[in-house]
Structures are given as C-alpha cells and as structure tokens.
Motif scaffolding. Structure first.
Motif, mmCIF file in Angstrom:
data_model
loop_
_atom_site.group_PDB
_atom_site.id
_atom_site.type_symbol
_atom_site.label_atom_id
_atom_site.label_comp_id
_atom_site.label_asym_id
_atom_site.label_seq_id
_atom_site.Cartn_x
_atom_site.Cartn_y
_atom_site.Cartn_z
ATOM 1 N N UNK A 342 0.844 -1.189 0.000
ATOM 2 C CA UNK A 342 0.000 0.000 0.000
ATOM 3 C C UNK A 342 0.875 1.233 0.000
ATOM 4 N N UNK A 343 0.277 2.431 0.064
ATOM 5 C CA UNK A 343 1.066 3.663 0.041
ATOM 6 C C UNK A 343 2.159 3.700 1.106
ATOM 7 N N UNK A 344 3.274 4.301 0.751
ATOM 8 C CA UNK A 344 4.375 4.518 1.691
ATOM 9 C C UNK A 344 4.114 5.833 2.424
ATOM 10 N N UNK A 345 4.111 5.793 3.750
ATOM 11 C CA UNK A 345 3.855 7.001 4.528
ATOM 12 C C UNK A 345 5.127 7.662 5.058
ATOM 13 N N UNK A 346 6.232 6.930 5.087
ATOM 14 C CA UNK A 346 7.431 7.506 5.690
ATOM 15 C C UNK A 346 8.675 6.815 5.154
ATOM 16 N N UNK A 347 9.751 7.591 4.940
ATOM 17 C CA UNK A 347 11.058 7.059 4.567
ATOM 18 C C UNK A 347 12.113 7.749 5.415
ATOM 19 N N UNK A 348 13.236 7.042 5.667
ATOM 20 C CA UNK A 348 14.301 7.597 6.506
ATOM 21 C C UNK A 348 15.637 7.022 6.069
ATOM 22 N N UNK A 349 16.589 7.901 5.702
ATOM 23 C CA UNK A 349 17.925 7.473 5.285
ATOM 24 C C UNK A 349 18.828 7.316 6.508
ATOM 25 N N UNK A 350 19.665 6.277 6.473
ATOM 26 C CA UNK A 350 20.570 6.036 7.588
ATOM 27 C C UNK A 350 21.593 7.163 7.705
ATOM 28 N N UNK A 351 21.805 7.701 8.924
ATOM 29 C CA UNK A 351 22.861 8.704 9.100
ATOM 30 C C UNK A 351 24.246 8.088 9.208
ATOM 31 N N UNK A 352 24.331 6.735 9.186
ATOM 32 C CA UNK A 352 25.615 6.059 9.387
ATOM 33 C C UNK A 352 26.070 5.246 8.173
ATOM 34 N N UNK A 353 25.198 5.078 7.168
ATOM 35 C CA UNK A 353 25.589 4.304 5.990
ATOM 36 C C UNK A 353 24.961 4.919 4.749
ATOM 37 N N UNK A 354 25.738 5.133 3.717
ATOM 38 C CA UNK A 354 25.281 5.864 2.542
ATOM 39 C C UNK A 354 24.255 5.084 1.724
ATOM 40 N N UNK A 355 24.179 3.754 1.871
ATOM 41 C CA UNK A 355 23.302 2.973 1.000
ATOM 42 C C UNK A 355 22.022 2.475 1.662
ATOM 43 N N UNK A 356 21.822 2.709 2.932
ATOM 44 C CA UNK A 356 20.688 2.118 3.638
ATOM 45 C C UNK A 356 19.589 3.147 3.904
ATOM 46 N N UNK A 357 18.348 2.714 3.729
ATOM 47 C CA UNK A 357 17.206 3.533 4.133
ATOM 48 C C UNK A 357 16.042 2.637 4.538
ATOM 49 N N UNK A 358 15.129 3.203 5.313
ATOM 50 C CA UNK A 358 13.937 2.509 5.801
ATOM 51 C C UNK A 358 12.696 3.119 5.166
ATOM 52 N N UNK A 359 11.664 2.295 5.009
ATOM 53 C CA UNK A 359 10.370 2.803 4.563
ATOM 54 C C UNK A 359 9.273 2.111 5.372
ATOM 55 N N UNK A 360 8.170 2.816 5.578
ATOM 56 C CA UNK A 360 7.033 2.273 6.323
ATOM 57 C C UNK A 360 5.758 2.633 5.584
ATOM 58 N N UNK A 361 4.783 1.721 5.612
ATOM 59 C CA UNK A 361 3.579 1.972 4.834
ATOM 60 C C UNK A 361 2.317 1.426 5.443
ATOM 61 N N UNK A 362 1.248 1.524 4.662
ATOM 62 C CA UNK A 362 -0.076 1.125 5.130
ATOM 63 C C UNK A 362 -0.211 -0.389 5.273
ATOM 64 N N UNK A 363 0.747 -1.156 4.769
ATOM 65 C CA UNK A 363 0.691 -2.610 4.934
ATOM 66 C C UNK A 363 1.232 -3.060 6.287
ATOM 67 N N UNK A 364 1.640 -2.098 7.143
ATOM 68 C CA UNK A 364 2.141 -2.438 8.474
ATOM 69 C C UNK A 364 3.563 -2.946 8.489
ATOM 70 N N UNK A 365 4.283 -2.840 7.385
ATOM 71 C CA UNK A 365 5.653 -3.331 7.290
ATOM 72 C C UNK A 365 6.658 -2.181 7.270
ATOM 73 N N UNK A 369 16.041 -1.175 2.939
ATOM 74 C CA UNK A 369 16.553 -1.262 1.568
ATOM 75 C C UNK A 369 18.027 -0.864 1.507
ATOM 76 N N UNK A 370 18.692 -1.416 0.489
ATOM 77 C CA UNK A 370 19.975 -0.885 0.042
ATOM 78 C C UNK A 370 19.734 -0.117 -1.243
ATOM 79 N N UNK A 371 20.441 0.981 -1.409
ATOM 80 C CA UNK A 371 20.331 1.752 -2.649
ATOM 81 C C UNK A 371 20.784 0.948 -3.876
ATOM 82 N N UNK A 372 21.429 -0.205 -3.640
ATOM 83 C CA UNK A 372 22.048 -0.954 -4.728
ATOM 84 C C UNK A 372 21.174 -2.066 -5.285
ATOM 85 N N UNK A 373 19.994 -2.312 -4.702
ATOM 86 C CA UNK A 373 19.140 -3.364 -5.231
ATOM 87 C C UNK A 373 17.675 -3.035 -4.979
ATOM 88 N N UNK A 374 16.806 -3.602 -5.798
ATOM 89 C CA UNK A 374 15.381 -3.302 -5.721
ATOM 90 C C UNK A 374 14.711 -3.997 -4.541
#
Length: 485
Positions: A342-365, A369-374
């Motif tokens: 479902x829609x993504x409500x929030x994203x957050x990039x790691x302040x300690x690693x250039x390739x990592x970020x988090x996402x949260x959405x309406x599916x409760x998950x 992610x790594x910037x290097x793969x889908x």
C-alpha cells in the motif's frame, strides 16, 4: 659548721593596664556524670616470619612454566572478547514518559498531531495540528504549537507559542540553524514559514495559492542549503500532486519557486510494475521524502503506489507533465524499489551508511533497503494496521523507531533482534494511531511522538538506546553487504 650566707633580694618591676574582670552566675538544668575505663592494651605478639623454601619453589615454577606459557599464548590469540568494553556508568533500564503536551482548543476540535519537530538547540518541540482521516479539512482553523522544555514553570497544556493557521497543517520542520523559524505545509497546498518567537506576528514567508503551488495537501517539508551552498536555506515541499518543489525566500514575505520536479508514470524506471493509470492521470503522488546524509543531491521519495524511488536534485530531463509552473519541471526518478502492499507514509535514510534507508507503509511493514538493489534486505511486520512514521536513531547505527496505527511507538535494536522490537511503548490507551515521531539530535535521550488524540508525548530513552555498542558500525556494514549478487 657551715657559714651563713645571706643573699640580697633582686627586684624588677613592670606596669600594665589594669585588667577588668566580671563575675556572672550560670546554672544548667541537669547534669550527667559518667565514668569510662579503658583496658590496658595487650602487647602485639611478634609472629615469626615464615622461612621460604627456595629450592622447592624454584622446582614448582619450572614444572608449571611450560603449561602457563601455553595457556597465555592461547588466550592471547583468542578473539572471544574482541570489542568488549567495560561500561562503568549506571545503566538506565526503562523508557519513561517525561512530558505529555497538548493544546486544549485544538484537542476540542478533534485535531490530530500531524507532525513534530525539534529545534536546532534541542530545547523546543513544535507540533502541527491537522487531520489525517477522511474529510474536507481545507477550511478548518488549525494551529502550530511550540513548548520550550527548558523554561521554568513549563505548562503542559499551554504552549510557549501558538500560531493560528487558516488551513489544516499537515507537516512541519524547524530551520537547521535558526532556533525559532519553522516551516509548515498546509492541506490547501501552501507552504509557510513562521517565527514562533513572535507569536503576535509570526508569519515570515508564504508561497500563496499561485499556479506554482501544490494542488494537493503538502505531505512533508525539508530545509536544504540554498544555491551555491550559501548561508541561505530553501524549503523543499512534497505533495500528492506528484510535485517536488524548492522554495527560496524573497522580499515582501514571499516564497518564490526556484526549482521543481514532477513524477510522471511514463518516466519511471522500467522495473516499476504499475497498473495502467486512468485516462488523464499521469502524475504519481508523492507521500514522503528523505535525503541522504552522504550525498546532498540524493533523496528517496515514498509514493502512493507503495514503491520508494531513488531520485536526484541534479536530474536534467524535463518532466512529461502539463502542470503549470514558472520554472521548468524535471523528472527526478532514477531507480525504483520493490513496493509495499500500500502507500508509503514515511522514509528515513541512515545517518551512518550511505546505502541504507527505511520505509514504512499502510501494509504495516518496515522495509530495510539498500540503494544498490530493488528488493529489500529485510521486511518486518510491525502492525496489523498502518505504519505512519519510521526514523533512524541519530546516535545508534542499528536503532530505529516506528509509529503504528495501533497506538504504539516501537523501538528496534537490530543488534539484539532483526524480527521483533526491543521495546514497544503504548502511547495511546485506546489504540488511537500515532502519526509522527522525531528523535532529538541534541538531547539524544529524548523522542517526541504525536497522536490522533492531539497529544505530544516526550519519551526519555534508556541508555541502551543512546550509547553505541562495540562493533555496531561494523555490524551495520555487514548488514548492508548482504546485497544480492
């Protein structure tokens, strides 16, 4: 018979001033007599010094020398205690609610806390009041409230500053260096900047409802360094109309559009699996944004379609859109990640690693992610309802927090578990949603969260969430290295 000797007396005289004396009676009401007797000390006996059997000691040492040396070498080569550090400080084991803040006039209207932000000193927390459920809230009077937590006589129900706003406020963000300047995005598509130190006349700049402004509610605002990396900052805004806009303050209290981007279905990377949009709808709604801490031009967008997008401010390709704009709109998307349900409500990039970020959405998950793969590195189901916010800790590389539609604030420590939260805090007793949260970057033990009851709670985190553990950065690097080849 001894002779009688007569000694003549020797005299000497001196003179001093007369000494005054006085007598006065004194009487005590009671007295106590006590007798104390000590026993005669016993003489300390002189113990004979034991004689050392030198030859037997030498024989023993020679007999065990090889064994002790062998064990010491084994211990020296062992890695069992690599990275172990003794922490002599007293550990705080609980997470406690430090403050429960609210503004009764806003709560009386049934307004939600739609955004929270800490100012640059870490002493002031501000919240936006609006609505995130169904309905037309465009004409609803709303508020931005700020509390100075260091002020004496803090009134939890009376903010230090209150700004009345003619439309619901959907998000806000404090200025990176000006402690009293805060930007907000409104339901009607406007972006405004206020000075909360002058609540009687707080408005500094606004975009106005021009052709350049958003046509849908603003989901998020972010402060960015201005052009040529000067001391001026610009405001970036994101909305469900698919536009990402950069605003620069100019004279006469106006925010002027300096650059813009638009998401068009036709220009998304081919990996995106989208349903065919209805005729006439080619824009992709943006719902959240996060910027890399390592590359100032790199940012991640959350979308209504559920897929995060890797984007760049340096993109030059014109956007295929007919939306009116005073500046050319560009297409920012470079890479598409596998979607949420479902829609993504929030994203957050790691302040300690250039390739990592988090996402949260309406599916409760929450997806990591790594910037290097889908595909996500890991996916965590934290709620059976929506997840509205996720944020990396600014001081712990493996810690993040998430806000759920079931009224919880969940704190994760990936060093302890990759599947379940370390602590789950009940923010609302009736399971009303928690819509937003932010870590305090200056006072790192503080976390603010806002909910559907119109309440901001300031949580004091235990030391286990604020003190970086040994090898934590290495563990984060190892996690990021698990990219599928």
């Amino acid at each position: 018979m001894c002779p009688l000797i007569t000694v003549a007396p020797w005299k000497k005289s001196c003179q001093t001033a007369s000494t005054a004396t006085a007598e006065a009676p004194a009487q005590t009401r009671k007295h106590v007599d006590a007798e104390v007797q000590t026993e005669a000390p016993e003489p300390v006996s002189q113990q004979p010094v034991p004689q050392c059997d030198g030859p037997r000691l030498v024989a023993f040492l020679r007999r065990v020398e090889a064994m002790v040396t062998r064990e010491l070498n084994k211990n020296w080569q062992s890695h069992a205690f690599d990275g172990f550090e003794v922490n002599w400080s007293e550990q705080q084991q609980t997470v406690t609610c430090l403050h429960t803040l609210g503004y009764p006039p806003a709560q009386g209207q049934g307004l939600h806390v739609t955004g929270v932000s800490w100012n640059t000193t870490g002493s002031v927390v501000a919240c936006a009041y609006g609505r995130l459920d169904d309905g037309d809230w465009s004409t609803l009077k709303s508020f931005v409230c700020a509390w100075n937590l260091d002020r004496r006589g803090l009134n939890l129900q009376q903010p230090s500053a209150v700004v009345e706003v003619p439309s619901a406020v959907m998000c806000l963000a404090f200025h990176p260096t000006q402690p009293s300047h805060v930007a907000g995005g409104l339901y009607n598509g406007e972006v405004l900047v206020w000075d909360v130190s002058h609540p009687e006349d707080p408005l500094l700049w606004r975009t106005g409802l021009t052709d350049d402004a958003h046509t849908d509610p603003v989901c998020q605002v972010v402060w960015l360094p201005g052009p040529q990396h000067g001391h001026r900052f610009q405001v970036l805004s994101v909305a469900a109309d698919g536009k990402v806009l950069l605003w620069l303050a100019v004279g006469a209290g106006r925010l002027q559009l300096s650059a813009g981007f638009a998401l068009a279905v036709q220009q998304l990377p081919r990996s995106t699996k989208l349903k065919k949009p209805p005729r006439g709808e080619t824009e992709v709604g943006a719902t959240a944004v996060a910027f890399s801490s390592f590359d100032p031009s790199l940012f991640v967008l959350g979308t209504e379609g559920g897929f995060p997008l890797k984007c760049s401010l340096a993109a030059e390709e014109p956007a295929l859109t007919r939306m009116p704009s005073s500046v050319p709109l560009r297409a920012p998307a470079q890479f598409t990640f596998s979607p949420h349900g479902g829609p993504v409500y929030s994203v957050s990039c790691s302040p300690f690693h250039r390739n990592l970020f988090l996402s949260a959405g309406t599916d409760g998950h929450v997806h990591l992610y790594s910037m290097l793969q889908a595909q996500p590195l890991t996916s965590l189901q934290l709620s059976h309802k929506y997840l509205f916010a996720v944020r990396w800790s600014p001081v712990r590389p493996l810690v993040f927090a998430a806000a759920s539609g079931e009224g919880d604030v969940q704190l994760f420590d990936l060093q302890k578990s990759s599947q379940k939260p370390t602590v789950s805090i009940k923010q609302t007793q009736d399971e009303s949603p928690v819509y937003c949260l932010e870590f305090n970057r200056q006072q790192t033990q503080l976390l603010a969260a806002g909910d559907a009851k119109g309440v901001v709670k300031v949580w004091q985190l235990s030391s286990e969430f604020t003190e970086q553990g040994p090898r934590e950065t290495e563990d984060l690097d190892q996690l990021a290295a698990e990219v599928a080849t």
